[in-house]
Write a protein that holds these residues in place. Structure first.
Motif, PDB file in Angstrom:
ATOM      1  N   LYS A 204     -18.520   6.318   1.127  1.00 37.34           N
ATOM      2  CA  LYS A 204     -17.171   6.854   1.321  1.00 37.34           C
ATOM      3  C   LYS A 204     -16.603   6.477   2.684  1.00 37.34           C
ATOM      4  CE  LYS A 204     -14.549  11.127   0.663  1.00 37.34           C
ATOM      5  NZ  LYS A 204     -14.629  12.558   0.283  1.00 37.34           N
ATOM      6  N   GLU A 205     -17.471   6.505   3.713  1.00 35.69           N
ATOM      7  CA  GLU A 205     -16.990   6.197   5.067  1.00 35.69           C
ATOM      8  C   GLU A 205     -16.635   4.724   5.245  1.00 35.69           C
ATOM      9  OE1 GLU A 205     -21.549   6.261   5.181  1.00 35.69           O
ATOM     10  OE2 GLU A 205     -19.926   7.447   4.267  1.00 35.69           O
ATOM     11  N   ASN A 206     -17.024   3.889   4.277  1.00 32.79           N
ATOM     12  CA  ASN A 206     -16.716   2.455   4.354  1.00 32.79           C
ATOM     13  C   ASN A 206     -15.445   2.082   3.587  1.00 32.79           C
ATOM     14  OD1 ASN A 206     -19.042   2.293   5.797  1.00 32.79           O
ATOM     15  ND2 ASN A 206     -19.988   0.688   4.560  1.00 32.79           N
ATOM     16  N   THR A 207     -14.783   3.071   3.025  1.00 32.46           N
ATOM     17  CA  THR A 207     -13.508   2.834   2.333  1.00 32.46           C
ATOM     18  C   THR A 207     -12.375   3.333   3.208  1.00 32.46           C
ATOM     19  OG1 THR A 207     -14.442   2.955   0.115  1.00 32.46           O
ATOM     20  CG2 THR A 207     -12.106   3.444   0.325  1.00 32.46           C
ATOM     21  N   TYR A 208     -11.325   2.514   3.305  1.00 36.92           N
ATOM     22  CA  TYR A 208     -10.185   2.888   4.136  1.00 36.92           C
ATOM     23  C   TYR A 208      -8.924   2.945   3.277  1.00 36.92           C
ATOM     24  CZ  TYR A 208      -6.895   3.129   7.982  1.00 36.92           C
ATOM     25  OH  TYR A 208      -5.904   3.549   8.839  1.00 36.92           O
ATOM     26  N   ILE A 209      -8.252   4.105   3.258  1.00 42.28           N
ATOM     27  CA  ILE A 209      -6.972   4.257   2.559  1.00 42.28           C
ATOM     28  C   ILE A 209      -5.870   3.918   3.551  1.00 42.28           C
ATOM     29  CG2 ILE A 209      -5.436   5.780   1.269  1.00 42.28           C
ATOM     30  CD1 ILE A 209      -8.033   5.457  -0.180  1.00 42.28           C
ATOM     31  N   ALA A 210      -5.219   2.791   3.333  1.00 41.41           N
ATOM     32  CA  ALA A 210      -4.274   2.275   4.323  1.00 41.41           C
ATOM     33  C   ALA A 210      -2.866   2.816   4.120  1.00 41.41           C
ATOM     34  CB  ALA A 210      -4.249   0.747   4.265  1.00 41.41           C
TER      35      ALA A 210
ATOM     36  N   PRO B 228      -8.458  -0.270  -0.995  1.00 43.90           N
ATOM     37  CA  PRO B 228      -7.646  -0.378  -2.207  1.00 43.90           C
ATOM     38  C   PRO B 228      -6.204  -0.730  -1.846  1.00 43.90           C
ATOM     39  CG  PRO B 228      -8.145   1.923  -1.730  1.00 43.90           C
ATOM     40  CD  PRO B 228      -8.906   1.115  -0.732  1.00 43.90           C
ATOM     41  N   THR B 229      -5.589  -1.625  -2.613  1.00 46.90           N
ATOM     42  CA  THR B 229      -4.212  -2.054  -2.339  1.00 46.90           C
ATOM     43  C   THR B 229      -3.421  -2.061  -3.644  1.00 46.90           C
ATOM     44  OG1 THR B 229      -4.895  -4.364  -2.549  1.00 46.90           O
ATOM     45  CG2 THR B 229      -4.834  -3.452  -0.331  1.00 46.90           C
ATOM     46  N   HIS B 230      -2.184  -2.533  -3.551  1.00 48.08           N
ATOM     47  CA  HIS B 230      -1.329  -2.713  -4.734  1.00 48.08           C
ATOM     48  C   HIS B 230      -1.230  -1.426  -5.553  1.00 48.08           C
ATOM     49  CE1 HIS B 230      -1.907  -7.364  -4.774  1.00 48.08           C
ATOM     50  NE2 HIS B 230      -2.320  -6.863  -3.640  1.00 48.08           N
ATOM     51  N   GLY B 231      -0.786  -0.358  -4.936  1.00 49.20           N
ATOM     52  CA  GLY B 231      -0.661   0.882  -5.687  1.00 49.20           C
ATOM     53  C   GLY B 231      -0.034   1.983  -4.856  1.00 49.20           C
ATOM     54  N   GLU B 232       0.437   3.007  -5.547  1.00 47.82           N
ATOM     55  CA  GLU B 232       0.944   4.196  -4.877  1.00 47.82           C
ATOM     56  C   GLU B 232      -0.239   5.033  -4.400  1.00 47.82           C
ATOM     57  OE1 GLU B 232       3.579   6.043  -7.667  1.00 47.82           O
ATOM     58  OE2 GLU B 232       4.879   4.275  -7.794  1.00 47.82           O
ATOM     59  N   ALA B 233       0.058   6.088  -3.646  1.00 44.14           N
ATOM     60  CA  ALA B 233      -1.005   6.869  -3.002  1.00 44.14           C
ATOM     61  C   ALA B 233      -2.068   7.327  -3.991  1.00 44.14           C
ATOM     62  CB  ALA B 233      -0.393   8.070  -2.272  1.00 44.14           C
TER      63      ALA B 233
ATOM     64  N   ASP C 270      -6.667  -4.806  -6.313  1.00 43.22           N
ATOM     65  CA  ASP C 270      -5.536  -4.317  -7.106  1.00 43.22           C
ATOM     66  C   ASP C 270      -5.828  -2.939  -7.710  1.00 43.22           C
ATOM     67  OD1 ASP C 270      -3.497  -3.990  -8.950  1.00 43.22           O
ATOM     68  OD2 ASP C 270      -3.967  -5.784 -10.111  1.00 43.22           O
ATOM     69  N   SER C 271      -4.958  -1.965  -7.420  1.00 49.43           N
ATOM     70  CA  SER C 271      -5.174  -0.592  -7.900  1.00 49.43           C
ATOM     71  C   SER C 271      -4.184  -0.167  -8.989  1.00 49.43           C
ATOM     72  CB  SER C 271      -5.046   0.393  -6.723  1.00 49.43           C
ATOM     73  OG  SER C 271      -5.882   0.027  -5.657  1.00 49.43           O
ATOM     74  N   THR C 272      -3.348  -1.082  -9.444  1.00 49.80           N
ATOM     75  CA  THR C 272      -2.238  -0.725 -10.331  1.00 49.80           C
ATOM     76  C   THR C 272      -2.680   0.069 -11.559  1.00 49.80           C
ATOM     77  OG1 THR C 272      -1.224  -2.822  -9.654  1.00 49.80           O
ATOM     78  CG2 THR C 272      -0.205  -1.659 -11.497  1.00 49.80           C
ATOM     79  N   ASN C 273      -3.749  -0.408 -12.225  1.00 50.78           N
ATOM     80  CA  ASN C 273      -4.181   0.219 -13.491  1.00 50.78           C
ATOM     81  C   ASN C 273      -5.441   1.072 -13.340  1.00 50.78           C
ATOM     82  OD1 ASN C 273      -2.135  -0.717 -15.071  1.00 50.78           O
ATOM     83  ND2 ASN C 273      -3.315  -2.236 -16.184  1.00 50.78           N
TER      84      ASN C 273
ATOM     85  N   VAL D 243       0.864  -1.185   0.000  1.00 48.97           N
ATOM     86  CA  VAL D 243       0.000   0.000   0.000  1.00 48.97           C
ATOM     87  C   VAL D 243       0.902   1.238   0.000  1.00 48.97           C
ATOM     88  CG1 VAL D 243      -1.981  -1.087   1.103  1.00 48.97           C
ATOM     89  CG2 VAL D 243      -0.244  -0.016   2.532  1.00 48.97           C
ATOM     90  N   GLY D 244       0.555   2.200  -0.873  1.00 48.62           N
ATOM     91  CA  GLY D 244       1.402   3.372  -1.018  1.00 48.62           C
ATOM     92  C   GLY D 244       2.655   3.084  -1.822  1.00 48.62           C
ATOM     93  N   GLN D 245       2.727   1.890  -2.422  1.00 46.82           N
ATOM     94  CA  GLN D 245       3.908   1.491  -3.191  1.00 46.82           C
ATOM     95  C   GLN D 245       3.507   0.370  -4.137  1.00 46.82           C
ATOM     96  OE1 GLN D 245       5.467  -1.422   0.440  1.00 46.82           O
ATOM     97  NE2 GLN D 245       6.587   0.425  -0.009  1.00 46.82           N
TER      98      GLN D 245
END
Length: 557
Positions: A413-419, A391-396, A198-201, A17-19
């Motif tokens: 929106k409140e059910n999404t967590y940016i880790a 969301p995971t697998h991605g930069e910020a 996966d957030s890569t694309n 996450v974040g990378q």
């Protein structure tokens, strides 16, 4: 409040996450833990001399008695590459599909861990029990075959870890993703508790193209080529390699394989039945000189312009067996990983200069991504209908854009967590929140050293690479009197023969400063070293605007 409302499931990202890369998660419920993947990340440009970056295992080591097993999604190094380092700290069963574990075996053998490792083969579509955790392995598509999403069942509902994925409607092996299972999880009671996706694309609109498109392009290239064909691709992209082999067989070209990782992966995939090619079509790279150019194809590593990879060496003209010559068709069947664009560009330029016809992603359809684009990401969200989304697998920027995409398809929106790395994310029936933070980050691997290179060492390496070093050698007696020196030695600073005046003046400044210490009766080594540094720092910068590393060496006789 119901008993269920008191239940809490925790997920802790130690990477991914974040990378891009270094994927690793720890799932925690009650007094048991489950590890999902453990990958590496390749070093950034400023991490000089570093071989690999692995997750910080501190939290895992502190809780190793609670860990019941490791479940793997697929065999890419950013998901399995750190396991040899992790297994030196803990020894628990490892679950993965046949190819995933086959690729892992190569890593474990290098680290002499194969005998002590407990590998458990799991097939896509099956379920395993790891401690109290029931884990479903769900077929998804990716650039590496045998990739699975995971559904880990908890008292609050399943957590779906989507892994790296895309939805390929016409996959090379004919095995589409298990849409039915994903939909069943999302539309049956109690429903999916949380989706990690996966957030890569996420920045790409539409759908990611099918791998079969590449096969059609490769076939056309083979049809048109009149001399040697050299194809560079990711050594882990088994479907891509199979399509290249199929084209070679179709056009009756002998196949040579070069590059260590390519050779190893093809051997593993053939042994496990994931690659099929007649034995008589494969020849040793050393025998290629005896075969006509229009009857050969070479499959190689080096699609990322790595300095020591086979294709890069061919482009430079220093490969052991094969060098580029006029009329070769070179296909780079991969996209540049962010940060590698410069190296890839240099390799392409060198190939053109040697007379090759270079076909690469920017000018043809020789590569498609293994990651889902926006419409597939929406489909994953709509199939699983998660209560919470991470969301995971991605930069910020990827994580935030994926969060916005989830909101578009109905996830509050409140059910999404940016880790962030080390966040202890707690899921309850009525909320998701960060409840703690554990130690997490990057551990740098340099040769056999693990974690012994930190920011200070990297800073020194950066200084050495940019401004060089000045070594000042002085010999003193027991009373602090100078017996010989100071002598100045430089490396990477200036060419001494052309800078004699500068070195002479610098030597005199050090000598004057030390004589002043001698007159004052100062013999403490730390003070003398500081004096040497101070006498040179300002002078050198004033003269040539450089800040070399200054290393005083004092010897006593």
């Amino acid at each position: 409040m119901s008993q269920k409302n008191n239940e809490a499931v925790r997920m802790i990202p130690l990477g991914g996450v974040g990378q891009i890369g270094k994927n690793m998660m720890v799932l925690e419920y009650g007094d048991e833990m489950l590890i999902i993947d453990s990958g590496v990340m390749f070093p950034e440009d400023d991490q000089l001399g570093i071989d690999l970056v692995i997750p910080d295992f501190d939290y895992v080591k502190k809780n190793k008695d609670k860990i019941k097993g490791i479940v793997l999604t697929h065999g890419h190094l950013d998901h399995i590459g750190a396991l040899p380092f992790l297994l030196k700290e803990i020894n628990v069963p490892i679950y993965g599909t046949k190819l995933t574990l086959g690729l892992l075996e190569g890593n474990l053998k290098e680290h002499r861990l194969m005998k002590s490792s407990r590998l458990k083969v799991v097939n896509a579509g099956s379920t395993v029990q790891v401690g109290q955790f029931k884990v479903d392995y769900i077929k998804v598509n990716h650039s590496l075959t045998d990739t699975c999403a995971l559904a880990i069942h908890t008292p609050l509902g399943p957590i779906v870890y989507a892994s790296d994925f895309k939805f390929d409607q016409t996959p090379v092996d004919g095995e589409v993703a298990d849409f039915h299972k994903l939909a069943e999880l999302g539309h049956s009671e109690p429903g999916v508790l949380a989706l990690f996706s996966d957030s890569t694309n996420v920045e790409r609109k539409g759908y990611t193209m099918s791998e079969k498109v590449v096969g059609e392009t490769i076939d056309d290239i083979f049809y048109r080529a009149t001399n040697r064909i050299i194809v560079a691709t990711f050594a882990s992209n088994i479907h891509r390699i199979q399509q290249i082999l199929d084209a070679a067989v179709k056009y009756d070209r002998k196949i040579a394989i070069t590059g260590r990782s390519m050779t190893n992966n093809v051997e593993i995939a053939r042994r496990l039945g994931y690659i099929n090619v007649p034995d008589d079509m494969i020849v040793d790279i050393r025998d290629m000189g005896h075969i006509a150019d229009d009857e050969t194809v070479i499959i190689t590593t080096g699609s990322q312009g790595e300095p020591m990879a086979a294709l890069t060496r061919m482009a430079r003209g220093d490969h052991y067996h094969i060098n580029i010559k006029n009329g070769d068709t070179v296909v780079i069947s991969a996209s540049a990983i962010p940060g590698n664009e410069k190296f890839v560009g240099q390799t392409i330029n060198q190939l053109f200069e040697r007379g090759a016809n270079v076909i690469y992603e920017d000018v043809s359809g020789v590569h498609v991504s293994g990651h889902a684009s926006q419409e597939e990401l929406k489909l994953m969200l709509n199939l699983t209908k998660p209560k919470y989304f991470v969301p995971t697998h991605g930069e910020a920027r990827h994580l935030h854009q994926h969060a916005a995409l989830a909101e578009d398809v109905g996830v509050p929106k409140e059910n999404t967590y940016i880790a962030e790395l080390g966040d202890v994310i707690e899921f309850r029936e009525d909320k998701v929140e960060k409840v703690d933070k554990v130690q997490a980050g990057d551990i740098l691997v340099d040769g056999l050293g693990i974690g012994d290179v930190g920011n200070i060492v990297l800073r020194d390496r950066k200084t050495l690479s940019e401004d060089g070093i000045i070594i000042v050698v002085v010999t003193i007696d027991s009373n602090g009197n100078i017996q010989s020196g100071p002598d100045i030695i430089t490396r990477g600073f200036v060419y001494i023969r052309e800078s004699e005046k500068l070195i002479e003046d610098a030597t005199n400044r050090v000598k004057d400063a030390l004589e002043e210490c001698e007159e004052k009766g100062i013999t403490e080594w730390s003070v003398l070293k500081k004096t040497i540094k101070n006498s040179l720092n300002n002078y050198i910068y004033k003269q040539i605007k450089r800040n070399p590393m200054i290393l005083p060496i004092i010897m006593q006789v």
